[in-house]
Write a protein that holds these residues in place. Structure first.
Motif, short mmCIF file in Angstrom:
data_model
loop_
_atom_site.label_atom_id
_atom_site.label_comp_id
_atom_site.label_asym_id
_atom_site.label_seq_id
_atom_site.Cartn_x
_atom_site.Cartn_y
_atom_site.Cartn_z
N ALA A 23 32.40 30.06 38.30
CA ALA A 23 33.49 30.91 37.81
C ALA A 23 33.04 32.35 37.67
N GLU A 24 31.81 32.56 37.23
CA GLU A 24 31.28 33.92 37.08
C GLU A 24 31.06 34.59 38.43
N CYS A 25 30.91 33.81 39.47
CA CYS A 25 30.59 34.34 40.80
C CYS A 25 31.73 34.10 41.78
N SER A 26 32.94 34.07 41.28
CA SER A 26 34.07 33.73 42.15
C SER A 26 34.30 34.74 43.27
N LEU A 27 34.08 36.01 43.00
CA LEU A 27 34.27 37.02 44.05
C LEU A 27 33.25 36.85 45.18
N GLU A 28 32.00 36.62 44.80
CA GLU A 28 30.95 36.41 45.80
C GLU A 28 31.16 35.11 46.56
N ALA A 29 31.61 34.08 45.86
CA ALA A 29 31.87 32.79 46.51
C ALA A 29 33.03 32.93 47.50
#
Length: 71
Positions: A23-29
């Motif tokens: 969830a914290e890395c949703s943009l990168e994912a």
């Protein structure tokens, strides 16, 4: 036997954090997923390093998020 049990316990603890880290890395994912999808259209195989930049960004994000959680 207890050594392998401890490894499993630590692994389970890390896997429990995965949804929060994701969830914290949703943009990168999302960026990595878009790259993979774009480079594998028409059933092409994903070639090594085509999405390396996006993968590194995702990996860095996961690592930083995990470090924040362990404090």
């Amino acid at each position: 036997m207890s050594g392998s049990s401890n490894v499993w316990i630590r692994t389970r603890e890390k896997l429990r954090l995965f949804p929060e880290l994701f969830a914290e890395c949703s943009l990168e994912a999302a960026a990595y997923g878009k790259c993979v999808a774009a480079t594998t259209t028409n059933k092409q195989e994903l070639k090594k390093d085509l999405c390396a930049k996006e993968f590194e960004a995702l990996k860095t994000c996961f690592t930083n998020a995990a470090k924040k959680r362990s404090k």
